[in-house]
Design an enzyme around this catalytic site. Structure first.
Site, PDB file in Angstrom:
ATOM      1  N   HIS A  14      -2.860   2.894  -4.740  1.00 39.47           N
ATOM      2  CA  HIS A  14      -2.225   2.514  -3.474  1.00 39.47           C
ATOM      3  C   HIS A  14      -0.812   1.996  -3.715  1.00 39.47           C
ATOM      4  O   HIS A  14      -0.404   0.971  -3.157  1.00 39.47           O
ATOM      5  CB  HIS A  14      -3.084   1.490  -2.721  1.00 39.47           C
ATOM      6  CG  HIS A  14      -4.346   2.087  -2.145  1.00 39.47           C
ATOM      7  ND1 HIS A  14      -4.323   3.030  -1.143  1.00 39.47           N
ATOM      8  CD2 HIS A  14      -5.654   1.893  -2.447  1.00 39.47           C
ATOM      9  CE1 HIS A  14      -5.573   3.380  -0.842  1.00 39.47           C
ATOM     10  NE2 HIS A  14      -6.387   2.717  -1.622  1.00 39.47           N
ATOM     11  N   ASP A  68       0.852  -1.195   0.000  1.00 35.77           N
ATOM     12  CA  ASP A  68       0.000   0.000   0.000  1.00 35.77           C
ATOM     13  C   ASP A  68       0.888   1.244   0.000  1.00 35.77           C
ATOM     14  O   ASP A  68       2.111   1.136  -0.024  1.00 35.77           O
ATOM     15  CB  ASP A  68      -0.969  -0.013   1.194  1.00 35.77           C
ATOM     16  CG  ASP A  68      -2.315   0.615   0.827  1.00 35.77           C
ATOM     17  OD1 ASP A  68      -2.324   1.771   0.370  1.00 35.77           O
ATOM     18  OD2 ASP A  68      -3.345  -0.061   0.981  1.00 35.77           O
ATOM     19  N   GLU A 101      -9.687   2.637  -5.482  1.00 35.13           N
ATOM     20  CA  GLU A 101      -9.233   3.987  -5.150  1.00 35.13           C
ATOM     21  C   GLU A 101      -7.992   4.424  -5.926  1.00 35.13           C
ATOM     22  O   GLU A 101      -6.980   4.770  -5.339  1.00 35.13           O
ATOM     23  CB  GLU A 101      -8.974   4.071  -3.633  1.00 35.13           C
ATOM     24  CG  GLU A 101     -10.222   3.787  -2.836  1.00 35.13           C
ATOM     25  CD  GLU A 101     -10.020   3.879  -1.328  1.00 35.13           C
ATOM     26  OE1 GLU A 101     -10.925   4.401  -0.660  1.00 35.13           O
ATOM     27  OE2 GLU A 101      -8.977   3.422  -0.825  1.00 35.13           O
TER      28      GLU A 101
HETATM   29  C1  ACM Z   1     -11.031  -0.366   0.334  1.00 35.17           C
HETATM   30  O1  ACM Z   1     -11.524  -0.263   1.463  1.00 35.17           O
HETATM   31  N1  ACM Z   1     -10.410   0.665  -0.224  1.00 35.17           N
HETATM   32  C2  ACM Z   1     -11.128  -1.591  -0.438  1.00 35.17           C
END
Ligand code: ACM
Ligand code: ZN
Length: 753
Positions: A268, A195, A331
């Site tokens: 991420h 991440d 995201e």
């Molecule tokens: C997430 O909670 N961004 C999968």
């Protein structure tokens, strides 16, 4: 439902044995998740040094687990004559099904695979005293009530997730986590390894992932929404070596748990890009993120990036035999791609419509690579945007829409909705909880989840493989806190995915949770305990007090004093005739065993008035319905998910309050929640109207990080009706969490005086 030979046998036994049950009707068998079918028989099996185990190689893992559990849990050596038999039985609904037949003379564990037998062993484990868990059972003869259990999971995917990027946990911690999930018949550990804040898996070909990407210079202190943000100034990080990862995977295998690694792309990815800036669009040197959220620097879809990711995946595949590999996909802001020459040329050359289709191209290309290696991908529900990769399984986290959409496209889905299964959210609506990201998902809410979302045909529902809870660790620095957030909610999830009870009975379940706490105590697993906690709610008959477990003795006061054993005993709803302050506590054996429940009820002019909301609130945040807006009770000042707040996703709201007769109104007050980090914005203005006079618009300013207060002085307006229009804030601006989506609106009690 398959009718099997054993189902027939079970039916026969149920008829012949029901009358001999040694457990009364109310005496629920203390097993979590609750088995499908249990028939209690006469007599007991005695586990002692005359007991031995017989099994063939099919059952090596499960028999080995049982042997180790018993011999290390007690002084019983299992060197006696074989009386626990593992038997291969193919006529069972699926490979994870089992029969556990306990007779006074022998125990038979029947399954078609070692997996099924392993679950029989986990059930048997819960029939033994908790002292086995830490080797302190001192008995030489342990009685196990005779019974016949036939059991089978409802869903093939039963997962728990753990984020080790925001905070990292030791190999021993990870093993404890796997032990805990296996005990509850989960079969998948989703390990979130990469991440923005840290890359946690050793990749030998790319040493900078270890040297650079595994570390951040410092970490945000306190909540993201607290301004100004502060940092601890301490370097944080580390990674798991490939040797450690092999150890974990083998450990999990010996508990029939599959480890699914998650390698996040294209978003991420800030930590990876910090190690290899050429993987981003700008090529600029950046650092691993030091706070939480969503970041613009994502992988640029150039050949060098795909080469990197394929190399990474090659090493990942060597370590993880799992058929499924999670590639993230959530995201990923398109800001960098929009401004990147390479990305824009690629969009043109590949005939793509936009950056969403470019993301789809990215994921599909990786899917093709993994499919060529015999693996399948799982991605978060954003992978639906711009077109779903042909064979992808969708993990639905932003509610259930992604699941419905994917199932309708005949794709497999796994349910991890953030309305029910984000175990990083608060589980208790009161003081004393560790700082959490936000939200409110109490035990009961998890228990009441139906993993099959509304809106699917029976055939489409077949694409729902199961469910998983996610544990994001931004606010979870220690493993004790990991288990605190997970327990007891995982118990509810285990029940929901193992059997999804048709007639849910939360009170019965809560009583089993209370019993299960004894086992957790011995295991040394830290857990949240709100079972004695009193909750209150307004009803037409007055104020109702209750605890999750029925028949607890609640005593209360109305005079502001702390409740005592001599206070009034609660037996029926408390009538509310004026402003009231209720204090209550649970007592057991003359001792207070709960914290003090304290609730003021504001008996204002709209208390109990007729009220309509148009539209109705979002079903996940419907609070106590329209009536809850005028029930005299205000919502939490720090959490929007409680039963006094109502939430709307993007909609404008019209509220009409009917006071029953023309009434003098001096003030109208309410609050709007304001938490941009959670996509929640107070409206910019509110319009208030009355019958017979023109309406007035009031501009709002959030007064602190979390709240916008509305108070209107009306100088004795007279009206029977109050009309309140609450327009949605609108589109969330660039640079904020959820940018481009419509904001949520959360509204509190409407107080009229
Ligand atoms: C997430 O909670 N961004 C999968
Ligand atoms: Zn680019």
């Amino acid at each position: 439902m398959h009718i099997t030979k054993t189902a027939f046998i079970l039916f026969f036994m149920a008829v012949s044995l029901a009358t001999h049950s040694s457990y009364g009707q109310s005496d629920e068998l203390q097993i979590i998740p609750k088995p499908a079918n249990v028939v209690v028989k006469e007599g007991i099996f005695t586990l002692n040094n005359r007991t031995g185990i017989a099994y063939d190689e099919t059952f090596q893992v499960s028999a080995g687990f049982l042997r180790n559990y018993i011999t290390s849990g007690s002084s019983i050596d299992l060197n006696g004559k074989a009386s626990i038999h593992f038997i291969k039985e193919t006529a069972l609904p699926n490979p994870e099904s089992y029969i556990l037949d306990i007779e006074p003379s022998q125990i038979k564990i029947m399954a078609s695979t070692d997996k099924g037998a392993f679950y029989a062993v986990q059930t048997l484990r819960q029939l033994l005293p908790p002292s086995f868990e830490n080797g302190t059972c001192e008995k030489n003869d342990v009685a196990i009530p005779a019974m016949y259990i036939e059991d089978s999971p409802e869903f093939p995917y039963r997962g728990m997730h753990l984020d080790v990027c925001r905070h990292m946990f030791s190999i021993d911690n990870i093993k404890t986590y796997i032990d805990a999930i296996a005990m509850l018949k989960f079969n998948t550990f989703h390990w979130h390894l990469t991440d923005d804040q840290g890359w946690r898996i050793e990749i030998k070909k790319y040493p900078n992932l270890q040297k650079v990407a595994a570390y951040r210079t410092e970490t945000l202190i306190g909540h993201y929404n607290t301004e100004p943000q502060q940092f601890d100034g301490k370097r944080y990080g580390g990674y798991y070596t490939q040797e450690q990862i092999k150890d974990i995977v083998a450990y999990a295998q010996s508990r029939h748990v599959t480890v699914i690694p998650e390698i996040e792309m294209p978003g991420h990815a800030q930590a990876a890009i910090s190690a290899y800036p050429e993987l981003g669009c700008t090529g600029k040197k950046i650092d691993a993120a030091t706070k939480w959220g969503v970041f613009d620097d994502i992988f640029c879809p150039k050949d060098a990036t795909f080469e990197f990711l394929q190399d990474v995946l090659d090493e990942v595949l060597e370590l993880f035999p799992s058929e499924y590999i999670h590639i993230g996909g959530d995201e990923a802001p398109k800001t960098r791609w929009e401004a990147c020459q390479h990305c824009q040329t690629l969009i043109k050359n590949k005939g793509l419509k936009d950056e969403h289709e470019l993301q789809s191209y990215f994921i599909t290309r990786i899917e093709k690579y993994l499919n060529s290696k015999g693996r399948q991908i799982i991605g978060w529900d954003e992978i639906l945007e711009g077109g779903l990769a042909p064979n992808a399984t969708v993990m639905s986290w932003r509610g259930t829409n992604g699941a419905v959409e994917a199932a309708k496209l005949n794709h497999n889905v796994i349910m991890t909705p953030n309305s029910h299964l984000y175990f990083d959210y608060y589980q208790f609506d009161g003081d004393g909880e560790p700082l959490a990201i936000g939200g409110y998902i109490p035990l009961e809410k998890v228990y009441n989840l139906n993993p099959i979302p509304d809106g699917l045909t029976e055939e489409q529902a077949g694409y729902v493989l199961g469910a998983q809870a996610n544990l994001w660790t931004e606010y979870i620095p220690t493993f004790d806190q990991v288990t605190y957030m997970v327990f007891p909610r995982i118990l509810a999830l285990s029940e929901v995915i193992w059997r999804n009870p048709k007639n849910k009975n939360y009170n019965e379940f809560a009583a089993r949770v209370e019993n299960f706490q004894n086992r957790l105590d011995v295991l040394g697993i830290n857990y949240a305990n709100h079972l004695n906690t009193i909750t209150g709610s307004m009803s037409p008959n007055g104020f109702v007090l209750k605890t999750p477990i029925l028949n607890k003795d609640i005593y209360y006061t109305l005079d502001g004093n702390l409740p005592q054993i001599h206070s009034k005993k609660y037996t029926a709803p408390i009538p509310i005739m004026g402003n009231t302050h209720i204090k209550a506590a649970v007592f057991e054996d003359n001792k207070q065993v709960s914290s003090v429940f304290s609730q003021s009820i504001n008996h204002h002019k709209a208390f109990g008035a007729k009220i309509t909301l148009n539209p109705l609130p979002h079903k996940t945040y419907s609070g106590s319905g329209a009536e809850g807006m005028v029930n005299g009770i205000s919502g939490s000042s720090s959490r929007y998910g409680d039963k006094e707040w109502i939430g709307y996703s993007g909609e404008d709201v019209e509220i009409v309050i009917d006071l029953g007769k023309k009434t003098k109104i001096n003030t109208i007050e309410t609050r709007f929640y304001h938490a941009p980090g959670q996509w929640i914005y107070a409206p910019k203005s509110v319009e208030i109207g009355f019958n017979g006079s023109s309406s007035k618009t009031v501009t709002l300013h959030p007064t602190d990080d979390l709240m916008a207060n509305l108070k209107i002085d009306l100088k004795k307006t007279k009206s029977r009706f109050i009309f309140i229009k609450v327009p949605n804030f609108g589109i969330i601006p660039e640079g904020k969490q959820g940018a481009g989506h419509r904001a949520w609106t959360f509204i509190d009690e409407i107080i009229v005086n």
